[in-house]
Design an enzyme around this catalytic site. Structure first.
Site, PDB file in Angstrom:
ATOM      1  N   GLU A 180      34.353  40.988  44.657  1.00  0.00           N
ATOM      2  CA  GLU A 180      33.323  40.106  44.110  1.00  0.00           C
ATOM      3  C   GLU A 180      32.165  39.830  45.072  1.00  0.00           C
ATOM      4  O   GLU A 180      31.969  38.693  45.516  1.00  0.00           O
ATOM      5  CB  GLU A 180      33.954  38.779  43.659  1.00  0.00           C
ATOM      6  N   GLU A 364      41.189  41.320  37.839  1.00  0.00           N
ATOM      7  CA  GLU A 364      41.541  39.898  37.739  1.00  0.00           C
ATOM      8  C   GLU A 364      41.185  39.389  36.361  1.00  0.00           C
ATOM      9  O   GLU A 364      40.093  39.672  35.842  1.00  0.00           O
ATOM     10  CB  GLU A 364      40.756  39.033  38.740  1.00  0.00           C
TER      11      GLU A 364
HETATM   12  O1  IFM Z   1      40.773  32.673  42.965  1.00  0.00           O
HETATM   13  C1  IFM Z   1      39.671  33.456  42.672  1.00  0.00           C
HETATM   14  C2  IFM Z   1      39.757  34.797  43.362  1.00  0.00           C
HETATM   15  O2  IFM Z   1      39.898  34.674  44.733  1.00  0.00           O
HETATM   16  C3  IFM Z   1      38.512  35.592  43.097  1.00  0.00           C
HETATM   17  N1  IFM Z   1      38.225  35.667  41.688  1.00  0.00           N
HETATM   18  C4  IFM Z   1      38.253  34.436  40.931  1.00  0.00           C
HETATM   19  C5  IFM Z   1      39.538  33.692  41.188  1.00  0.00           C
HETATM   20  C6  IFM Z   1      39.555  32.388  40.365  1.00  0.00           C
HETATM   21  O3  IFM Z   1      38.456  31.603  40.692  1.00  0.00           O
END
Ligand code: IFM
Length: 458
Positions: A180, A364
């Site tokens: 990210e 994710e």
């Molecule tokens: O916890 C985070 C993760 O580290 C990165 N993506 C989003 C998740 C939730 O906010």
């Protein structure tokens, strides 16, 4: 923990014709080093920007820090039993840069051994290993030299990446350079909500450029040492929808998506920054040297996509957008709207907009809820519904022709949710931080049941 002996719960099996039933569609769970490991002073680990940030008063809810987190550094063997219990195919973890190199850039054998043990155990369990090199824990000494604002940071990152490919090559299924970069640049340099806590969108543009440079340089440095592995990056993407049908609001939604998605994906897949960035920030451009964009666009084997929610926006009357929260929609503990169609629409849009889009993994997806253990049970029915609906949304994109190869739930267990500390719980397993007890939530049981059924059918 024997999930099989516990009471049956509402299922999260997707629709019968879903690609998630295919045995070769990868199902996994994800975590990140600073969010779970703790042991911040052990075995030669040096400080990171998140140690500094979380220890700065007012930066993290309830003054929580990652000092202990889930104590995974000491409990990883038991935590990996949770993966076996679920029956997942893959695990996504990150390496803490400050654990594996010292301030002179020399390898730290103890830190490296830790990750070797982890990866060997995962391989022994037959799990695929998705390993992220940078999930936000920049060594503090590099920040002291300017961090991602300093072009040199990209080269230090590539050195670190090369060392990892030399040391851990052969043990990793898929390397992810950055997790990210949007969050690192926008939250870390534009909005000040994440480490290093700066608030200037001009700085964010430059930080993003150096992050993406680091990504391209890292792939180039790593491939020769670990040619069998796959290489990619993980982008968090946002769906923006217009609050009205007016041209101004429709443009606002386009600008929202350009700022969240194209800012990252265009340089990676088209070797250029989107024009919309100049519209959002008139006059601001990162310093880009000749050849940089070709480096950033170094070919990748896959693209990781992280998706959580949609944002409804209207024109701000000037150069951009502002959020107009929709009333009466389902939200999570984060206040994020539950909107699975946004993931489907984004995936279909990316396949349309990027001719060279590599295969996709959803690296994710998940939600936070205020989960409590009551009589040994965590009733997280909202998460089960959330996951099933997102499975179906991804399947819909696959049916429309998007090449999605796998899906990782965020997260294996509750953990340090950055500026929100430990209050927000994303895990399939509940963590009692006082005792470090892990308890399977009903969503973990439902995921296990789906995976078992899938195995029986294949
Ligand atoms: O916890 C985070 C993760 O580290 C990165 N993506 C989003 C998740 C939730 O906010």
């Amino acid at each position: 923990m024997d999930l099989a002996r516990q009471a049956p719960v509402e299922g999260l099996a997707p629709d019968a014709d879903s690609g998630f039933w295919r045995r070769d569609f990868l199902l996994g769970a994800a975590t990140a080093a600073y969010q779970i490991e703790g042991a911040v002073h052990e075995d030669g680990r040096i400080p990171s920007i998140w140690d500094s940030f979380s220890h700065t008063p007012g930066k993290v809810l309830n003054a929580d820090t990652g000092d202990v987190a889930c104590d995974h550094y000491h409990r990883w063997e038991a935590d990996f039993e949770l993966l076996s219990e679920l029956g997942v195919d893959a695990y996504r973890l990150s390496i803490a840069w400050p654990r594996v190199m010292d301030e002179k850039g020399r390898p730290n054998p103890k830190g490296l051994d830790f990750y070797k043990r982890l990866l060997d155990r995962l391989a022994g369990k037959g799990l695929q290993r998705f390993v992220t090199l940078y999930h936000w824990d920049l060594p503090q000494y590099i920040e002291d030299r300017g961090g991602w604002l300093n072009r040199d940071c990209a080269y230090r990152f590539a050195e670190y990446a090369e060392l990892m490919s030399r040391e851990l090559g052969g043990r990793v299924t898929a390397w992810t350079t950055l997790n990210e970069p949007w969050c690192s640049a926008a939250l870390g340099y534009g909005l000040g909500m994440h480490a290093p806590g700066k608030r200037d969108w001009h700085l964010a543009l430059q930080a993003m450029h150096h992050l993406l440079m680091g990504h391209g340089l890292a792939i180039q440095a790593m491939r020769p040492h670990d040619p069998a592995a796959k290489y990619g990056i993980v982008a968090n993407v946002g769906r923006g929808t217009p609050n009205s049908d007016s041209p101004a609001d429709r443009r606002a939604a386009e600008l929202f998506e350009a700022q969240h998605n194209a800012w990252v994906l265009d340089p990676l897949l088209k070797a250029r920054y989107p024009e919309a960035l100049a519209e959002l920030l008139p006059g601001a451009r990162p310093l880009v040297l000749e050849g940089d964009l070709a480096t950033i666009a170094t070919p990748m084997d896959y693209l990781g996509i992280n998706y959580y929610f949609r944002t409804n926006v209207e024109s701000d009357g000037a150069h951009g957008f502002r959020e107009v929260p929709l009333p009466d929609v389902e939200r999570t503990q984060m206040g994020w709207e539950v909107h699975p169609d946004g993931l489907r629409d984004l995936l279909i849009g990316f396949a349309r907009d990027y001719a060279n889009l590599p295969p996709i993994y959803i690296t994710e997806n998940g939600m936070a809820s205020d989960d409590k253990v009551v009589d040994g049970v965590v009733d997280d029915a909202q998460r089960i519904r959330f996951l099933r609906r997102h499975f179906n949304a991804v399947s819909a994109a696959m049916k429309a022709g998007v090449d999605v190869r796998g899906y990782f739930v965020w997260s294996l267990m509750d953990n340090f949710e950055w500026a929100y500390g430990y209050e927000r719980r994303f895990g399939l397993f509940h963590v009692d931080y006082a005792t470090q007890t892990r308890t399977a939530k009903n969503s973990a049981k439902a995921l296990k049941a789906f995976i078992a059924e899938r195995r029986e059918r294949s």
